[in-house]
Design a protein around this motif. Structure first.
Motif, short mmCIF file in Angstrom:
data_model
loop_
_atom_site.label_atom_id
_atom_site.label_comp_id
_atom_site.label_asym_id
_atom_site.label_seq_id
_atom_site.Cartn_x
_atom_site.Cartn_y
_atom_site.Cartn_z
N THR A 37 9.33 30.14 32.77
CA THR A 37 8.26 29.54 31.99
C THR A 37 8.79 29.19 30.60
OG1 THR A 37 7.53 31.71 31.22
CG2 THR A 37 6.46 30.83 33.21
N SER A 38 8.02 28.45 29.86
CA SER A 38 8.38 28.04 28.51
C SER A 38 8.58 29.26 27.60
CB SER A 38 7.27 27.17 27.93
OG SER A 38 7.53 26.90 26.57
N ASN A 62 -0.08 31.03 26.83
CA ASN A 62 1.12 30.25 27.13
C ASN A 62 0.88 28.74 27.12
OD1 ASN A 62 2.45 32.63 27.33
ND2 ASN A 62 2.71 32.57 29.54
N GLU A 63 -0.37 28.33 27.10
CA GLU A 63 -0.70 26.91 27.14
C GLU A 63 -1.10 26.33 25.79
OE1 GLU A 63 -0.07 25.38 29.97
OE2 GLU A 63 0.43 27.34 30.79
#
Length: 163
Positions: free
Chosen positions: A11-12, A71-72
Motif C-alpha cells: 500500500t501507499s 489511508n485514503e
C-alpha cells in the motif's frame, strides 16, 4: 522475472509518513500545517481559501474538529472566517506537512507509479514561501501567535527535509 515480480504489492507509504510526521510535530508542541494541491480531484476546501492553486491548512487539535487521517484522505471540520466547513483532502493532494513555528517537516514523496505530488515541477521546491499563517480559525483559541487583521504580513515559511 523482474525484481518487482518477486515482492507483493504494498500500500501507499504516504499516509503512514503523514501520520508519523503529524504526531512528531504535535508531540513537540508545534502547530502542524498541511500544504495541499487544491487542484487535485476530490479536494474539498472553501474556494476563498485557495491561493495559486494551493491551500495551507492548520490541522492542530485546537484548530479542527473530527480530524481523521486514514489511508485514503485527511478530513475534518474547520472554521474559515467564523463559518464551519467540512474539509476533505485525498492523500494524493497532500504536498507537504510542516511545523508552522519552525518550518520543519517534509514534502511527501511520490508513490511508485503514483500521481506526482506537484505536477507543475519538482515537489522538493514547491512549498517554498508557504505562508506561516493559515486561512481558517483556530477553533476559538486565540493564542496570540497568529497575525491579526491589522498586523504586518507573516514571515515567509520554509521547509527542511527530514531524512
Amino acid at each position: 522475472m523482474s525484481d518487482e515480480d518477486d515482492f507483493p504489492a504494498m500500500t501507499s507509504h504516504r499516509p503512514y509518513l503523514l501520520r508519523a510526521l503529524y504526531e512528531w510535530i504535535a508531540d513537540n508542541g508545534m502547530t502542524p500545517h498541511l500544504l495541499v494541491d487544491a487542484e487535485q480531484p476530490g479536494v474539498r476546501v472553501p474556494p476563498h481559501a485557495i491561493k495559486d492553486g494551493r491551500v495551507v491548512l492548520n490541522v492542530a487539535e485546537r484548530a479542527v474538529a473530527r480530524l481523521q487521517m486514514d489511508n485514503e484522505s485527511v478530513s475534518f471540520s474547520a472554521r474559515f472566517g467564523g463559518v464551519s466547513y467540512p474539509i476533505d483532502v485525498p492523500m494524493a493532494a497532500v504536498v507537504a506537512i510542516y511545523a508552522r513555528e519552525t518550518g520543519q517537516g517534509m514534502v511527501l514523496p511520490e508513490d511508485v507509479g503514483g500521481a506526482p505530488a506537484d505536477p507543475e515541477g519538482d515537489p522538493a521546491t514547491a512549498p517554498q514561501g508557504v505562508p506561516r499563517s493559515v486561512d481558517h480559525d483556530d477553533g476559538g483559541n486565540d493564542d496570540g501567535d497568529g497575525p491579526g487583521p491589522d498586523s504586518t504580513p507573516p514571515r515567509r515559511g520554509h521547509l527542511r527535509v527530514v531524512k
